[in-house]
Design a protein around this motif. Sequence first.
Motif, PDB file in Angstrom:
ATOM      1  N   PHE A 118       0.861  -1.179   0.000  1.00  0.00           N
ATOM      2  CA  PHE A 118       0.000   0.000   0.000  1.00  0.00           C
ATOM      3  C   PHE A 118       0.902   1.235   0.000  1.00  0.00           C
ATOM      4  O   PHE A 118       1.314   1.742   1.055  1.00  0.00           O
ATOM      5  CB  PHE A 118      -0.909  -0.015   1.230  1.00  0.00           C
ATOM      6  CG  PHE A 118      -1.925   1.100   1.247  1.00  0.00           C
ATOM      7  CD1 PHE A 118      -3.046   1.020   0.445  1.00  0.00           C
ATOM      8  CD2 PHE A 118      -1.747   2.204   2.060  1.00  0.00           C
ATOM      9  CE1 PHE A 118      -3.977   2.056   0.453  1.00  0.00           C
ATOM     10  CE2 PHE A 118      -2.672   3.231   2.081  1.00  0.00           C
ATOM     11  CZ  PHE A 118      -3.789   3.154   1.270  1.00  0.00           C
ATOM     12  N   TRP A 119       1.217   1.691  -1.216  1.00  0.00           N
ATOM     13  CA  TRP A 119       2.134   2.814  -1.391  1.00  0.00           C
ATOM     14  C   TRP A 119       1.918   3.416  -2.763  1.00  0.00           C
ATOM     15  O   TRP A 119       1.657   2.671  -3.719  1.00  0.00           O
ATOM     16  CB  TRP A 119       3.589   2.340  -1.242  1.00  0.00           C
ATOM     17  CG  TRP A 119       4.571   3.468  -1.302  1.00  0.00           C
ATOM     18  CD1 TRP A 119       4.992   4.248  -0.265  1.00  0.00           C
ATOM     19  CD2 TRP A 119       5.226   3.970  -2.475  1.00  0.00           C
ATOM     20  NE1 TRP A 119       5.858   5.205  -0.720  1.00  0.00           N
ATOM     21  CE2 TRP A 119       6.021   5.053  -2.086  1.00  0.00           C
ATOM     22  CE3 TRP A 119       5.208   3.607  -3.828  1.00  0.00           C
ATOM     23  CZ2 TRP A 119       6.788   5.785  -2.981  1.00  0.00           C
ATOM     24  CZ3 TRP A 119       5.960   4.328  -4.738  1.00  0.00           C
ATOM     25  CH2 TRP A 119       6.756   5.399  -4.315  1.00  0.00           C
ATOM     26  N   PRO A 120       2.014   4.744  -2.919  1.00  0.00           N
ATOM     27  CA  PRO A 120       2.292   5.728  -1.869  1.00  0.00           C
ATOM     28  C   PRO A 120       1.103   5.922  -0.935  1.00  0.00           C
ATOM     29  O   PRO A 120      -0.048   5.867  -1.376  1.00  0.00           O
ATOM     30  CB  PRO A 120       2.587   7.002  -2.653  1.00  0.00           C
ATOM     31  CG  PRO A 120       1.859   6.841  -3.949  1.00  0.00           C
ATOM     32  CD  PRO A 120       1.914   5.381  -4.265  1.00  0.00           C
ATOM     33  N   ASP A 121       1.414   6.148   0.309  1.00  0.00           N
ATOM     34  CA  ASP A 121       0.395   6.354   1.333  1.00  0.00           C
ATOM     35  C   ASP A 121       0.341   7.848   1.637  1.00  0.00           C
ATOM     36  O   ASP A 121       0.960   8.328   2.586  1.00  0.00           O
ATOM     37  CB  ASP A 121       0.760   5.541   2.575  1.00  0.00           C
ATOM     38  CG  ASP A 121      -0.242   5.674   3.700  1.00  0.00           C
ATOM     39  OD1 ASP A 121      -1.323   6.254   3.460  1.00  0.00           O
ATOM     40  OD2 ASP A 121       0.055   5.219   4.814  1.00  0.00           O
ATOM     41  N   LYS A 122      -0.391   8.580   0.833  1.00  0.00           N
ATOM     42  CA  LYS A 122      -0.369  10.040   0.900  1.00  0.00           C
ATOM     43  C   LYS A 122      -1.101  10.598   2.110  1.00  0.00           C
ATOM     44  O   LYS A 122      -0.878  11.750   2.490  1.00  0.00           O
ATOM     45  CB  LYS A 122      -0.984  10.613  -0.386  1.00  0.00           C
ATOM     46  CG  LYS A 122      -0.235  10.214  -1.649  1.00  0.00           C
ATOM     47  CD  LYS A 122      -0.926  10.763  -2.885  1.00  0.00           C
ATOM     48  CE  LYS A 122      -0.206  10.336  -4.153  1.00  0.00           C
ATOM     49  NZ  LYS A 122      -0.878  10.840  -5.392  1.00  0.00           N
ATOM     50  N   ARG A 123      -1.964   9.787   2.732  1.00  0.00           N
ATOM     51  CA  ARG A 123      -2.770  10.301   3.841  1.00  0.00           C
ATOM     52  C   ARG A 123      -2.409   9.672   5.190  1.00  0.00           C
ATOM     53  O   ARG A 123      -3.127   9.828   6.170  1.00  0.00           O
ATOM     54  CB  ARG A 123      -4.264  10.080   3.546  1.00  0.00           C
ATOM     55  CG  ARG A 123      -4.753  10.844   2.330  1.00  0.00           C
ATOM     56  CD  ARG A 123      -6.214  10.547   2.045  1.00  0.00           C
ATOM     57  NE  ARG A 123      -6.733  11.338   0.934  1.00  0.00           N
ATOM     58  CZ  ARG A 123      -6.584  11.020  -0.342  1.00  0.00           C
ATOM     59  NH1 ARG A 123      -5.942   9.901  -0.667  1.00  0.00           N
ATOM     60  NH2 ARG A 123      -7.068  11.786  -1.290  1.00  0.00           N
ATOM     61  N   GLY A 124      -1.309   8.967   5.236  1.00  0.00           N
ATOM     62  CA  GLY A 124      -0.895   8.372   6.503  1.00  0.00           C
ATOM     63  C   GLY A 124      -1.825   7.277   6.985  1.00  0.00           C
ATOM     64  O   GLY A 124      -1.965   7.053   8.196  1.00  0.00           O
ATOM     65  N   THR A 125      -2.469   6.575   6.067  1.00  0.00           N
ATOM     66  CA  THR A 125      -3.424   5.526   6.431  1.00  0.00           C
ATOM     67  C   THR A 125      -2.751   4.407   7.219  1.00  0.00           C
ATOM     68  O   THR A 125      -3.304   3.912   8.209  1.00  0.00           O
ATOM     69  CB  THR A 125      -4.083   4.949   5.171  1.00  0.00           C
ATOM     70  OG1 THR A 125      -4.682   6.020   4.425  1.00  0.00           O
ATOM     71  CG2 THR A 125      -5.144   3.927   5.522  1.00  0.00           C
TER      72      THR A 125
END
Length: 366
Positions: free
Chosen positions: A109-116
């Motif tokens: 799961f990348w890029p993780d732009k929202r800090g999930t």
Amino acid sequence: MRFWRRLKTAATILLLALGGQTLPAAAAAPDYAALNAALVDSYVIPHYAAFAERTAVLEASLREACADGRLEARESAAAYNDAMDAWMAVQHLRFGPAVLFLRYDRIEFWPDKRGTLRRHLARMLSQRDTKALEPRAFAEGSVAVQGFPALERLLFDDGDAVRASPLACPLALAIGGNLRGIAGALLADWRDGGSSYAQVVKSAADGNEHYFDAKEASLEFAKALRGALLLVEDYKLGRPLGDEPASARQTRAESWRASRSLRNVRINIEAARALYRGTGAVSLSSLLREQPEGAGLDRAIGAAFERLSAALAAQPESLAVALRQPDGWEKLDAVRAETGRLMELLSGPLSEVLDLPIGFNSYDGD
């Protein structure tokens, strides 16, 4: 603006590669069916087999590392890196079985732009719900915590708080089992049985529920080739580098905690070149050389791959370390630009010569 700049650059490169001449009509249609069979047998299946093998080793290593109930990162670091290497070699094959059951996102799961990942991992560790780690429940849970990024945080985070959690080992084992299961399913879906995806691709010439003809199946591979370069240019280098040295953020890089961001890029470029060259009798490269004036374009593409490989070989594995070197940002920006130029050769000239309208793919707009 960026589109027209790329289009102009691609046209210039093509004219240089072909001596300023206009491409004549192709003498014969490329043998797409032969290309599909060769790439499935010589690239796809062997690389998915390697991924399945190395994730099995990773799971076993994690079990050994957790034998005393505490996760010892050093014991599994080598197995993690080997498995990640194998994933980098198939990461660009974002079609067919890879997109079933959210497999691609569950692996990484990348890029993780929202800090999930950070939020879901913190919630999981605080709740200490071991039932959520049972194989089926885990596979149906948050994709953010199921794959390599979550395991990287468990193994390589500078702080000990994550590894000190009572759930660290159970979670690491759940991730290891999940990755092994997904990798095994990918290999089986491609290789095993009369309805395998290998047979779907190879029978595309007759038309089937996935492909109208062999050319459409070949287009998947051409898009995967472009996708590998797009990942490198826009995501793996573009996001962490920004537009100038002051805007660089190494924590935006893939696998930055494991200090292997540029190792990933190097493998991606090697994988793209292997997909282009092939190891069987037929490849994108060989089909290109069979076309009028295609030999010059093939040489230009080969030279671009060589320049990229040489530039990356001179870099450390860590993007953060590379940025601290003299002219570090400028050197990486040059790699980014070279990747873009190669992608333009594929998106324009190669696409036109082989009549494979690559256009956009699943990475565009992510």
